[in-house]
Design a protein around this motif. Sequence first.
Motif, PDB file in Angstrom:
ATOM      1  N   ARG A 527       3.827   9.347  11.919  1.00 24.93           N
ATOM      2  CA  ARG A 527       2.923   9.502  10.779  1.00 24.93           C
ATOM      3  C   ARG A 527       3.641   9.656   9.450  1.00 24.93           C
ATOM      4  NH1 ARG A 527       1.811  14.732   8.996  1.00 24.93           N
ATOM      5  NH2 ARG A 527       2.991  16.391  10.014  1.00 24.93           N
ATOM      6  N   HIS A 528       4.951   9.736   9.464  1.00 25.62           N
ATOM      7  CA  HIS A 528       5.714   9.916   8.229  1.00 25.62           C
ATOM      8  C   HIS A 528       6.159   8.590   7.612  1.00 25.62           C
ATOM      9  CE1 HIS A 528       5.716  14.161   9.074  1.00 25.62           C
ATOM     10  NE2 HIS A 528       6.309  13.970  10.236  1.00 25.62           N
ATOM     11  N   TRP A 529       5.666   7.475   8.131  1.00 28.84           N
ATOM     12  CA  TRP A 529       6.095   6.159   7.649  1.00 28.84           C
ATOM     13  C   TRP A 529       4.940   5.400   7.002  1.00 28.84           C
ATOM     14  CZ3 TRP A 529      11.117   4.572   7.707  1.00 28.84           C
ATOM     15  CH2 TRP A 529      12.009   5.301   8.507  1.00 28.84           C
ATOM     16  N   LEU A 530       5.266   4.626   5.956  1.00 29.89           N
ATOM     17  CA  LEU A 530       4.307   3.749   5.283  1.00 29.89           C
ATOM     18  C   LEU A 530       4.959   2.392   5.032  1.00 29.89           C
ATOM     19  CD1 LEU A 530       2.961   6.157   2.490  1.00 29.89           C
ATOM     20  CD2 LEU A 530       1.811   5.588   4.647  1.00 29.89           C
ATOM     21  N   ARG A 531       4.158   1.347   5.107  1.00 27.78           N
ATOM     22  CA  ARG A 531       4.619   0.014   4.698  1.00 27.78           C
ATOM     23  C   ARG A 531       3.915  -0.353   3.397  1.00 27.78           C
ATOM     24  NH1 ARG A 531       2.530  -4.774   8.124  1.00 27.78           N
ATOM     25  NH2 ARG A 531       0.939  -4.672   6.505  1.00 27.78           N
ATOM     26  N   ILE A 532       4.698  -0.856   2.444  1.00 26.90           N
ATOM     27  CA  ILE A 532       4.172  -1.159   1.115  1.00 26.90           C
ATOM     28  C   ILE A 532       4.442  -2.621   0.800  1.00 26.90           C
ATOM     29  CG2 ILE A 532       4.258  -0.558  -1.332  1.00 26.90           C
ATOM     30  CD1 ILE A 532       5.566   2.133  -0.415  1.00 26.90           C
ATOM     31  N   ALA A 533       3.407  -3.375   0.470  1.00 27.81           N
ATOM     32  CA  ALA A 533       3.567  -4.796   0.145  1.00 27.81           C
ATOM     33  C   ALA A 533       4.168  -4.963  -1.249  1.00 27.81           C
ATOM     34  CB  ALA A 533       2.219  -5.509   0.215  1.00 27.81           C
ATOM     35  N   VAL A 534       4.970  -5.984  -1.418  1.00 24.18           N
ATOM     36  CA  VAL A 534       5.544  -6.322  -2.717  1.00 24.18           C
ATOM     37  C   VAL A 534       4.475  -7.013  -3.549  1.00 24.18           C
ATOM     38  CG1 VAL A 534       7.278  -7.698  -3.913  1.00 24.18           C
ATOM     39  CG2 VAL A 534       7.872  -6.512  -1.782  1.00 24.18           C
ATOM     40  N   ARG A 535       4.288  -6.536  -4.773  1.00 26.09           N
ATOM     41  CA  ARG A 535       3.308  -7.123  -5.681  1.00 26.09           C
ATOM     42  C   ARG A 535       3.984  -7.396  -7.031  1.00 26.09           C
ATOM     43  NH1 ARG A 535       0.858  -8.328  -1.586  1.00 26.09           N
ATOM     44  NH2 ARG A 535      -1.028  -7.279  -0.835  1.00 26.09           N
ATOM     45  N   ASP A 536       3.215  -7.887  -7.983  1.00 24.21           N
ATOM     46  CA  ASP A 536       3.750  -8.159  -9.316  1.00 24.21           C
ATOM     47  C   ASP A 536       4.139  -6.853  -9.997  1.00 24.21           C
ATOM     48  OD1 ASP A 536       1.383  -7.325 -11.363  1.00 24.21           O
ATOM     49  OD2 ASP A 536       0.551  -8.124  -9.500  1.00 24.21           O
ATOM     50  N   ARG A 537       4.905  -6.955 -11.060  1.00 25.21           N
ATOM     51  CA  ARG A 537       5.495  -5.784 -11.699  1.00 25.21           C
ATOM     52  C   ARG A 537       4.444  -4.821 -12.250  1.00 25.21           C
ATOM     53  NH1 ARG A 537      11.293  -6.249 -14.108  1.00 25.21           N
ATOM     54  NH2 ARG A 537      11.238  -7.319 -12.114  1.00 25.21           N
ATOM     55  N   VAL A 538       3.389  -5.365 -12.829  1.00 27.55           N
ATOM     56  CA  VAL A 538       2.344  -4.497 -13.387  1.00 27.55           C
ATOM     57  C   VAL A 538       1.698  -3.671 -12.281  1.00 27.55           C
ATOM     58  CG1 VAL A 538       0.107  -4.464 -14.541  1.00 27.55           C
ATOM     59  CG2 VAL A 538       1.909  -5.992 -15.370  1.00 27.55           C
ATOM     60  N   THR A 539       1.349  -4.331 -11.178  1.00 30.31           N
ATOM     61  CA  THR A 539       0.735  -3.618 -10.058  1.00 30.31           C
ATOM     62  C   THR A 539       1.694  -2.582  -9.485  1.00 30.31           C
ATOM     63  OG1 THR A 539      -0.612  -5.556  -9.507  1.00 30.31           O
ATOM     64  CG2 THR A 539      -0.351  -3.884  -7.800  1.00 30.31           C
ATOM     65  N   THR A 540       2.962  -2.970  -9.334  1.00 27.92           N
ATOM     66  CA  THR A 540       3.961  -2.036  -8.799  1.00 27.92           C
ATOM     67  C   THR A 540       4.112  -0.812  -9.688  1.00 27.92           C
ATOM     68  OG1 THR A 540       5.194  -3.758  -7.645  1.00 27.92           O
ATOM     69  CG2 THR A 540       6.409  -1.772  -8.241  1.00 27.92           C
ATOM     70  N   ASN A 541       4.145  -1.001 -11.002  1.00 24.58           N
ATOM     71  CA  ASN A 541       4.272   0.139 -11.918  1.00 24.58           C
ATOM     72  C   ASN A 541       3.080   1.084 -11.799  1.00 24.58           C
ATOM     73  OD1 ASN A 541       6.724  -0.798 -12.812  1.00 24.58           O
ATOM     74  ND2 ASN A 541       5.909  -1.753 -14.662  1.00 24.58           N
ATOM     75  N   ARG A 542       1.885   0.509 -11.695  1.00 24.22           N
ATOM     76  CA  ARG A 542       0.693   1.343 -11.517  1.00 24.22           C
ATOM     77  C   ARG A 542       0.772   2.112 -10.201  1.00 24.22           C
ATOM     78  NH1 ARG A 542      -3.332  -2.139 -10.578  1.00 24.22           N
ATOM     79  NH2 ARG A 542      -4.770  -0.386 -10.421  1.00 24.22           N
ATOM     80  N   PHE A 543       1.239   1.431  -9.151  1.00 21.86           N
ATOM     81  CA  PHE A 543       1.371   2.100  -7.854  1.00 21.86           C
ATOM     82  C   PHE A 543       2.388   3.243  -7.918  1.00 21.86           C
ATOM     83  CE2 PHE A 543       4.107   2.424  -4.089  1.00 21.86           C
ATOM     84  CZ  PHE A 543       3.219   3.056  -3.234  1.00 21.86           C
ATOM     85  N   LEU A 544       3.511   3.012  -8.563  1.00 22.50           N
ATOM     86  CA  LEU A 544       4.537   4.058  -8.658  1.00 22.50           C
ATOM     87  C   LEU A 544       4.012   5.284  -9.404  1.00 22.50           C
ATOM     88  CD1 LEU A 544       7.649   1.807  -9.398  1.00 22.50           C
ATOM     89  CD2 LEU A 544       7.170   3.059  -7.272  1.00 22.50           C
ATOM     90  N   GLN A 545       3.188   5.054 -10.419  1.00 24.22           N
ATOM     91  CA  GLN A 545       2.573   6.181 -11.123  1.00 24.22           C
ATOM     92  C   GLN A 545       1.620   6.942 -10.197  1.00 24.22           C
ATOM     93  OE1 GLN A 545       0.753   4.248 -14.472  1.00 24.22           O
ATOM     94  NE2 GLN A 545       2.607   4.295 -15.711  1.00 24.22           N
ATOM     95  N   ALA A 546       0.845   6.188  -9.391  1.00 24.87           N
ATOM     96  CA  ALA A 546      -0.075   6.839  -8.451  1.00 24.87           C
ATOM     97  C   ALA A 546       0.700   7.602  -7.382  1.00 24.87           C
ATOM     98  CB  ALA A 546      -0.972   5.784  -7.802  1.00 24.87           C
ATOM     99  N   LEU A 547       1.801   7.038  -6.919  1.00 20.12           N
ATOM    100  CA  LEU A 547       2.621   7.729  -5.924  1.00 20.12           C
ATOM    101  C   LEU A 547       3.166   9.036  -6.488  1.00 20.12           C
ATOM    102  CD1 LEU A 547       4.032   7.824  -3.177  1.00 20.12           C
ATOM    103  CD2 LEU A 547       5.875   6.428  -4.162  1.00 20.12           C
ATOM    104  N   ASP A 548       3.590   8.998  -7.739  1.00 24.32           N
ATOM    105  CA  ASP A 548       4.087  10.210  -8.393  1.00 24.32           C
ATOM    106  C   ASP A 548       3.000  11.284  -8.410  1.00 24.32           C
ATOM    107  OD1 ASP A 548       5.972  11.767  -9.823  1.00 24.32           O
ATOM    108  OD2 ASP A 548       5.034  11.204 -11.716  1.00 24.32           O
TER     109      ASP A 548
END
Length: 555
Positions: A527-548
Motif C-alpha cells: 500500500r506504500h506504492w503509487l504509479r504516476i503517469a507522465v503528462r505535460d509540464r503544466v499538468t505535472t506542475n499542478r500535480f506536484l503542488q497537489a502532492l505537496d
Amino acid sequence: MLSDAASPAHLDVVVDVIVGVGARSGVTVDEVLGLIGAALREAGLTGAAVTALATLDVRAGEPGIVGAAARLGAGTRMEPGTGSGVGVGVPVRVFGSAELAGVAVPHPSERPLAATGTASVAEAAALRAAGPGAVLLVPKRKTRRVTCAIARSVPLRPNEVSPGARLLPDTHGYIGGEPHTHPTGTTPIPTPHTTAAMDIDTPAGTSADADAHDLRHHGDAEVRDEKLTDLAVNVRTNTPPDWLRERIAESLTGLAAYPDGRAARAAVADRHDLPARRVLLTAGAAEAFVLLARALPARRAVVVHPQFTEPEAALRDAGHAVERVLLREEDGFRFDPAQVPEDADLVVIGNPTNPTSVLHPAATIASLARPGRWLVVDEAFMDAVPGERESLAARTDVPGLVVLRSLTKTWGLAGLRIGYVLAEPETIAALERVQPLWPVSTPALVAAEACMAPVALMEAEDAALRIGVERAHLLAGLAEFDEVRVVAAAEGPFVLVRIEGADAVRDRLRLLGFAVRRGDTFPGLDRHWLRIAVRDRVTTNRFLQALDQALLLLG
C-alpha cells in the motif's frame, strides 16, 4: 447481526452481506436490481447471499429500493446480465445522515456530501450496517440514478483480538475507518520478501490463490465516473490524433462487411520485417494473454513481478498453476535470469515493465529462451521508448519467443481494442485455433494499418522523445520531496514511487482533483506504492503542488 446470513466456504462463522444503496427519487426496481446484480457478480456472489439492504432514512420508502429488497435473499436466482431474480426478501436497514457522516468511505464524492451529509451513501450505509471492522467487498458502483456498494461483516474467531490480522481473499479490501487494510480469510498478510525468491502459488480455485493483490484491478478504475485529472491511466493524452480519427471514421461505411484483417496483418509484418504468418491481430494485448493461457499446454508457468497483472489472471482462469518471481526495490527491480527455474516452460515478463518502468536489456531477456519453453515478453509500452531499444519484436532467432504489442497506449485506442502477437508460425496457429471468428473489428483493423505507416512511426518516435523530456521533469519535481522514493531508472510513460502511507496520500490527492494508480494490486508491492503517469509540464506542475498539499495535510 442477522441470523440468516450467508456463510462463504472459506469462513467457519456466519457473516452478513450488506448491499448499501443510494438512489434518486423515482428510481425503478429494475434499475436498482440491475446495478446490485452487476456488483454481486463482481464479488462472486448471488442475490441469495444478501442479508439486508442499507440506505439513508429519507430513501427508506423509495419503491425501487423496497421492491429490490423484496426480491433478494435466500433462493434468489439472478438472471445473467439483468440482476433480476425472485427471493424471500431482505430487510432494509436505514440510517440518518448524521450517523452516515461519521463513517469513513474510500471513494468520497462532493455531490452526495452536499446533498446528504455523507460522501457516499452506498459505501457508508453498507459499512455501517455490516458492523465494526466491516469489509467493503465491492466499492461504490453507480449508474445515472443509483449507487451501490457491498460490505461484509467480519466476526471475530475465538482468541482473536481483531479481524485486521486476517486477509481478504482476492477482492477489494477496505475496513470501515481503516483505508486499504485487508481483513478476513485464513492466509497471513504477506510481508515484503527479503530475497527475490520464488513465490510458489497453488492452482486457481484453491484457498491459497487468494492473496492481497486484486489482479483484476486496472488504472481505469481510478478515474471511472469521477471528474479527476488522470495520472492513473497510461494512455497518451490528446489522442487519437485527427488524422487517425478520420481514418477510423471513414471505415464506418464498410461495417456491413465482415472484417478482413489481411491488409493490417501485412502492415504489421512489414513494420517488423517479419512474414505475415508470424503475426496475429488481437482485440488488445489483454485478449492475447487469454489466448496464450488457453492455447499453450504449459506445465510450469512463471510470471515475473511486479508487472501487469492480466497475464497471471488469465493463466489462473485457464486453470494453470502460477509461480512468481518477485523483483526487489533494493535491486532497482532489475531482473536476474537465474531467478527463473530451469524447468519452467512458460515465462512472462514485461519490457519496459508496468508499473516499475524499468527497461530490461534485450540480451538478458533473450537469455531466458530454451527449447521447449515459451518466452512471453509484454512490450505494450516499447513504442514509448525512443528507438525502441531493447525490443525483441523483430527477432526470429530466439526459440519460443512470443512478443505482445498494444496500439492503445501511444495512439489513444483503448476503447477500440487493438494489439498483436509476434511469434513462431506454430504458436500463431495454436493461438488462432482458440480465437473466435472476426475478433478484431473493421475500424480497429484500419487503425492498425494506419499506425504502421512510416509517417505514423515517425510521429510515435517524436512522442517517445517528448515523453522522455516530460518524465525527466516529473522525476526532478518528485526528487524535491523527502517523503518520496522514486524508481529512478524509469524508461516508460509512467514512474513508480514509494511513500509511507501512500494509500492515504492517494485518497487526499483524489480530494484535490488528481487520480494516481494504487500500487498494492501488483504482486511484490504494497500500500506504500503509487504509479504516476507522465503528462505535460503544466499538468505535472499542478500535480506536484497537489502532492505537496497532500503530504502537508497528512503530516
